[in-house]
Design a protein around this motif. Structure first.
Motif, short mmCIF file in Angstrom:
data_model
loop_
_atom_site.label_atom_id
_atom_site.label_comp_id
_atom_site.label_asym_id
_atom_site.label_seq_id
_atom_site.Cartn_x
_atom_site.Cartn_y
_atom_site.Cartn_z
N ASN A 52 19.58 36.76 19.41
CA ASN A 52 18.67 36.04 20.29
C ASN A 52 17.88 37.03 21.13
O ASN A 52 18.25 38.19 21.27
CB ASN A 52 19.41 35.03 21.17
CG ASN A 52 18.53 33.85 21.52
OD1 ASN A 52 17.32 33.86 21.27
ND2 ASN A 52 19.12 32.83 22.11
N SER A 53 16.81 36.58 21.68
CA SER A 53 15.95 37.46 22.47
C SER A 53 16.62 37.80 23.80
O SER A 53 17.50 37.08 24.26
CB SER A 53 14.60 36.80 22.74
OG SER A 53 14.80 35.58 23.41
N ASP A 54 16.19 38.91 24.39
CA ASP A 54 16.78 39.30 25.68
C ASP A 54 16.30 38.42 26.81
O ASP A 54 17.04 38.13 27.75
CB ASP A 54 16.43 40.77 25.97
CG ASP A 54 17.16 41.70 25.02
OD1 ASP A 54 16.59 42.02 23.96
OD2 ASP A 54 18.30 42.06 25.33
N THR A 244 18.65 34.67 36.73
CA THR A 244 17.65 33.62 36.80
C THR A 244 16.46 33.90 35.88
O THR A 244 15.87 32.99 35.33
CB THR A 244 17.13 33.46 38.23
OG1 THR A 244 16.77 34.75 38.74
CG2 THR A 244 18.20 32.87 39.12
N TYR A 245 16.13 35.16 35.70
CA TYR A 245 14.95 35.47 34.91
C TYR A 245 15.22 35.41 33.41
O TYR A 245 14.35 35.06 32.63
CB TYR A 245 14.36 36.83 35.30
CG TYR A 245 13.62 36.80 36.62
CD1 TYR A 245 12.94 37.91 37.07
CD2 TYR A 245 13.59 35.66 37.42
CE1 TYR A 245 12.26 37.90 38.28
CE2 TYR A 245 12.92 35.63 38.62
CZ TYR A 245 12.25 36.76 39.05
OH TYR A 245 11.57 36.76 40.24
N VAL A 246 16.44 35.73 32.98
CA VAL A 246 16.72 35.64 31.54
C VAL A 246 17.14 34.23 31.14
O VAL A 246 17.15 33.89 29.98
CB VAL A 246 17.78 36.66 31.08
CG1 VAL A 246 17.34 38.07 31.37
CG2 VAL A 246 19.14 36.38 31.69
N CYS A 247 17.46 33.41 32.15
CA CYS A 247 17.97 32.07 31.88
C CYS A 247 16.88 31.15 31.36
O CYS A 247 15.81 31.07 31.95
CB CYS A 247 18.54 31.48 33.16
SG CYS A 247 19.03 29.76 33.03
N PRO A 248 17.15 30.42 30.27
CA PRO A 248 16.11 29.55 29.72
C PRO A 248 15.91 28.25 30.49
O PRO A 248 14.91 27.56 30.25
CB PRO A 248 16.61 29.25 28.31
CG PRO A 248 18.08 29.46 28.36
CD PRO A 248 18.33 30.49 29.41
N THR A 249 16.83 27.90 31.40
CA THR A 249 16.62 26.65 32.13
C THR A 249 16.20 26.86 33.57
O THR A 249 15.88 25.90 34.26
CB THR A 249 17.90 25.78 32.14
OG1 THR A 249 18.96 26.53 32.75
CG2 THR A 249 18.29 25.36 30.75
N CYS A 319 23.56 29.86 26.30
CA CYS A 319 22.95 30.95 25.54
C CYS A 319 23.65 32.28 25.79
O CYS A 319 23.55 33.19 24.98
CB CYS A 319 21.46 31.07 25.84
SG CYS A 319 21.08 31.80 27.45
N GLY A 320 24.31 32.39 26.94
CA GLY A 320 25.09 33.59 27.22
C GLY A 320 24.31 34.79 27.70
O GLY A 320 24.89 35.87 27.90
N ARG A 321 23.00 34.62 27.92
CA ARG A 321 22.23 35.79 28.34
C ARG A 321 22.68 36.29 29.70
O ARG A 321 22.75 37.51 29.95
CB ARG A 321 20.73 35.45 28.42
CG ARG A 321 20.06 35.30 27.08
CD ARG A 321 18.59 35.02 27.30
NE ARG A 321 17.85 34.92 26.07
CZ ARG A 321 17.58 33.78 25.44
NH1 ARG A 321 18.01 32.65 25.94
NH2 ARG A 321 16.90 33.78 24.32
N CYS A 322 22.98 35.39 30.63
CA CYS A 322 23.38 35.82 31.97
C CYS A 322 24.67 36.62 31.90
O CYS A 322 24.85 37.61 32.61
CB CYS A 322 23.52 34.64 32.90
SG CYS A 322 24.70 33.38 32.35
N ILE A 323 25.55 36.22 31.00
CA ILE A 323 26.81 36.95 30.86
C ILE A 323 26.54 38.35 30.33
O ILE A 323 27.08 39.34 30.80
CB ILE A 323 27.76 36.22 29.88
CG1 ILE A 323 28.02 34.80 30.34
CG2 ILE A 323 29.06 37.01 29.74
CD1 ILE A 323 28.85 33.99 29.37
N SER A 324 25.66 38.41 29.35
CA SER A 324 25.37 39.70 28.73
C SER A 324 24.65 40.63 29.69
O SER A 324 24.91 41.83 29.73
CB SER A 324 24.52 39.44 27.49
OG SER A 324 24.16 40.62 26.87
#
Lengths: 346, 280, 319
Positions: A52-54, A244-249, A319-324
């Protein structure tokens, strides 16, 4: 629901055609390690070897920085011109979690006041989803009634199966696109592929490392605003805006003016983060969320409760981006787990 | 397609400026297009976004009642970057206004009742719209006795002096109680903090609604007094202040729990307030 | 493992004897090769403390949040982190008397993304061993070997201070300096490029910037109470995200920390879009070394910032 088949070998040609007729946005790789959704001029720029995208593709509908109005201001007149910038766009390669996130964002920008900037883009954008083929250790979309091959909400949903893509047509917009590029969309082996997709989905669903159980978590948050738990979680938070910035919602924004001349200027809106200390700071000095504790609590309550309360849609899509990306490993799945425990011990 | 965007202000002209105190000014604003005023439809308690292009926007409550005429009044305290620039504006200059936003005072449920207003400092401005609405020729008969209890740090800090001492006391069945925090030369009115004065005046909760607005600490103590005087939670109405940006429930800034102050507020009764997380 | 045990014992002792009010250390993270900062206030919690090549975070920044606690604060530091301690002392941001430094010589830190990509996603950590040129990570799904040169954070390949340069209690055996390559190799590569090429390189990087301010917030020497980029009166840099503003942000910040940056590399690690920020700061460090012949800030106690003082022997190019 109708479906089609696209030969994998023909996808580049289809993408080239789409890039000619639409603003085509697709995953792009930069500096070997970063994948972002950006405008491409052809298939050769598209990177399909990605999980997935960063940063999420929400920027296509809700850009990081967006001019809303330009004004000309004199003593006698005040003229304002709204930005009209919603060209026909196709986003290719949107994962199920990000599709779901767009559905979660829609009601925010609708409602009593229709947000022209988001909605016009939304109406002029075709969302072409792409099922996942790899599950990262940080993924947990299944916790929110979704899955790695769930195309609900996309106009078209592509699933890679061997040397073919199984394509689900979910909306009129998707149907129109398929008709316009009919030569790429066939029906060979369609039933076989439909079945293969179901099997693929099941197989992938077994690969999630994170087993997240939301049962009872909202109830804990409904019944408790003050919890000693938040005293522990917030300390490591740096107060940056990564999550907040990588989060899609996430959809918080700021509005500010930028002067371009003596009597002219532009008004912009740009992403803002509830994690920044000045987010709720009032002129006069009062800040209802004065420390990181209040801000961290607010963020997770928003994701796990407030968004649900307002729109009956999950505020998180797993999506797990915040975790990553969180530099200090603040992990929403850990918080869900801990809150569940708080609820059980009560 | 979606023109005009709700984020686009309407051009308006400042037609009058009253210097209330050293740092508070009341601006009378008229839309350049009279149709905009016709359609505006603001109700007492609502707010608007004032634009000073080049500086930005600020949320200011509309202090004028819609019954007073085809204009809007905003009372602004000079407290930050934008309000500083606002205070330097002259009559005739253009600003942008968009709104009305937020909910309004539930005046329907107040009809037939007595109204007890409590305000402190500049916080008289938001409730002034309801005061004038209730005292208007059109609606006076719908409401009972109107009492206004107001206090400020000093005589200089009293806002709307003309209303306090000349206009309102001359309205039918209306009483004004004014207090200063501390004794002052030349002032022979009441001296003492607003919450204490409320307790002295001892309003009965019978068929009455209390509308309170003030700095957080004044609200806190006044609410305690109202509860002591046996006002029910639904009888106590207040209006909150939060930092707002979009005014239309999208930018996420003004949330208190699941509520947005710009959509679900700023007016709340005490029962509703108690359900909100204490984050305001 | 022994280090972990000693760490816990020392922390327990400090808390039981009420010598410190809080211990800031590394706790188990939620990914295999990650840890997370933990803040321990009672002796029972010391079992949360851990150590290993998954402790990339620089915890020294948190000392600023807790400097007003009545009691002392203990903090676990690696070599690079310990330079931050010296730097903060020099900046008068913390009081030496109120800090207890638990120094742990560091064998190098792994990039957890690389580990995550190589290991079974369902695996749980059981332990690790340092085999000299490699780490072995033991999990319940098997053992994985990681060649240090391939998988450590880049800054660890050129580490000058694997052993903390300031420490009250040192735990674990000393480590040797690592120089797998020239410390400024990447900077020199960039320096070879012409101005236009260099400009194009950095434009490409800054274009990705989200203005999340993680680099600023994690930086130990970014301690201004009101950061110039948060200031609205006047707004020095607007909130607009575009190449011009983003470039201004990064270059201004690099210069603001010049002479005080201890090269801990955290800014680089935290960037969500992989902007190679450390190269900027390293360029400045290299220049400072060339111009003023100063060691890395923080590497010795009492080192003044080369931009914060002058001597009559300083180079003067405008004569």
């Amino acid at each position: 629901m109708d479906s089609r088949v696209v030969n994998k070998g023909q996808l580049p040609e289809l993408l080239d055609k789409l890039a000619r007729d639409y603003i085509l946005v697709a995953p792009v790789r930069e500096e070997e390690t970063v994948t972002l959704f950006k405008q491409v001029s052809g298939a050769n720029e598209v990177q399909l070897d990605y999980t997935n995208s960063d940063v999420s593709p929400k920027g296509c509908l809700f850009p990081q920085t967006e001019k809303t109005i330009s004004y000309t201001y004199t003593g006698d007149t005040l003229e304002m011109k709204e930005t009209d910038d919603s060209p026909k766009t196709a986003i290719f390669g949107v994962r199920p979690c990000d599709i779901k996130a767009i559905l979660a964002l829609d009601p925010v920008f609708e409602g009593k006041f229709l947000d022209k900037y988001y909605l016009e883009k939304r109406e002029n954008t075709v969302i072409i989803g792409l099922s996942c083929t790899t599950i990262l250790s940080t993924c947990f979309c299944t916790a929110f009634n979704s899955g790695p091959c769930d195309g609900k909400g996309a106009d078209l949903m592509f699933t890679e199966l061997g040397d073919k893509y199984y394509v689900e047509i979910n909306t009129e917009k998707g149907k129109d696109l398929v008709e316009a590029y009919g030569q790429y969309f066939g029906k060979e082996d369609i039933d076989k592929l439909a079945k293969a997709k179901e099997e693929q989905a099941k197989k992938l669903e077994g690969q999630f490392r994170r087993k997240v159980d939301l049962e009872g978590v909202k109830q804990v948050l409904d019944e408790n605003f003050e919890l000693p738990y938040w005293d522990k979680v917030f300390r490591k938070c740096l107060g940056c805006g990564i999550c907040t910035y990588v989060c899609p919602t996430c959809h918080c924004f700021d509005i500010f003016d930028f002067v371009t001349g003596e009597v002219t200027g532009d008004r912009f809106r740009c992403w803002d983060s509830c994690m920044f200390p000045e987010f709720t700071l009032m002129a006069g000095g009062h800040n209802p969320r004065p420390s990181q504790k209040e801000r961290v609590r607010n963020r997770f309550m928003h994701k796990l409760k407030y968004h649900l309360d307002r729109y009956n849609l999950d505020g998180c899509v797993g999506c797990g981006r915040c975790i990553s990306k969180c530099p200090v490993n603040i992990d929403i799945t850990q918080i869900i787990k801990d809150l569940k425990e708080v609820g059980q011990n009560a | 397609m979606h023109n005009p965007s709700p984020l686009t202000p309407y051009p308006a002209t400042v037609t009058k400026i009253v210097d209330e105190t050293g740092d508070v000014k009341t601006f009378t604003v008229e839309f350049d297009d009279p149709q905009v005023m016709e359609d505006f439809g603001n109700k007492p308690g609502q707010v608007a976004q004032l634009s000073v292009f080049g500086e930005g926007e600020a949320t200011i409550s509309i202090t004028s009642a819609p019954t007073r005429g085809k204009f809007l009044e905003f009372s602004v305290r000079r407290v930050g970057r934008l309000t500083n620039v606002l205070h330097q504006i002259e009559v005739g200059q253009k600003i942008g206004v968009r709104g009305p936003y937020g909910n309004w005072f539930p005046y329907e449920m107040m009809k037939g009742k007595d109204l007890f207003f409590v305000g402190g400092g500049i916080a008289l401005a938001p409730i002034r719209s309801l005061i004038d609405f209730a005292l208007s020729d059109q609606y006076r008969k719908d409401f009972g006795k109107v009492e206004i209890l107001y206090g400020a740090r000093s005589y200089l800090d009293l806002c709307f002096k003309h209303d306090l001492f000349e206009r309102w006391p001359n309205c039918p069945n209306t009483k004004v109680y004014t207090t200063l925090d501390r004794p002052e030369e030349g002032w022979d009115g009441h001296v003492g903090f607003v919450p204490n004065y409320v307790e002295e005046v001892n309003p009965s909760p019978n068929n009455k609604v209390a509308i309170i607005c003030g700095p957080p600490i004044m609200i806190k103590f006044t609410l305690a007094v109202m509860e002591k005087l046996k006002f029910a939670d639904e009888q106590i109405i207040t209006t909150l202040e939060m930092r707002m940006k979009c005014g239309i429930g999208k930018c996420g800034r003004c949330n208190i729990g699941s509520k947005y102050v710009c959509i679900d507020g700023p007016v709340f009764n005490l029962a509703q307030l108690k359900e909100l997380p204490p984050e305001y | 493992m022994d280090v972990i045990q000693q760490l816990r014992e020392q922390a327990k002792k400090l808390l039981e004897e009420k010598k410190v009010e809080m211990v800031i250390g590394f706790g188990e993270g939620t990914e295999l090769a990650r840890t997370t900062p933990i803040f321990i206030k009672s002796p029972e919690e010391v079992s949360d403390l851990t150590w290993g090549p998954f402790c990339a975070n620089n915890l020294v920044k948190y000392l600023i949040d807790y400097r007003n606690l009545p009691g002392k604060v203990a903090v676990v530091v690696k070599g690079c982190d310990s330079r931050s301690v010296n730097r903060l002392l020099e900046d008068n941001q913390i009081d030496r008397e109120k800090v207890i430094v638990l120094g742990v010589p560091c064998p190098g830190q792994l990039d957890w993304h690389i580990v995550a990509a190589a290991v079974d996603p369902a695996a749980n950590l059981k332990g690790f061993s340092d085999d000299g040129e490699s780490f072995t990570i033991n999990t319940d799904a098997g053992d994985y070997k990681f060649d240090k040169k391939e998988t450590m954070l880049h800054k660890c390949l050129v580490c000058e201070n694997p052993n903390p340069v300031v420490s009250d209690i040192t735990i674990g055996k000393g480590q040797t300096v690592r120089n797998y390559e020239d410390r400024f190799a990447e900077v020199k590569t960039l320096e070879q490029l012409g101005t236009n090429e260099r400009s194009a390189f950095w434009d490409k990087q800054f274009d990705r910037c989200l203005r999340c301010y993680a680099c600023r917030n994690v930086c130990t020497v970014c301690t201004c109470r009101l950061c110039v980029f948060d200031q609205m009166q006047p707004a020095w840099v607007s909130k607009r995200n575009n190449l011009s503003e983003n470039t201004a942000f990064h270059l201004i910040r690099a210069f603001h920390v010049a002479g005080r940056c201890v090269d801990c590399g955290e800014c680089d690690r935290v960037c969500p879009v992989d902007i190679p920020l450390r190269k900027l700061n390293q360029k400045i460090l290299k220049d400072l070394g060339d111009l003023f012949d100063t060691p890395t800030p923080g590497s010795e106690a009492g080192l003044a910032s080369p931009l914060g003082e002058f001597t009559t022997g300083d180079p003067e190019e405008f004569n």
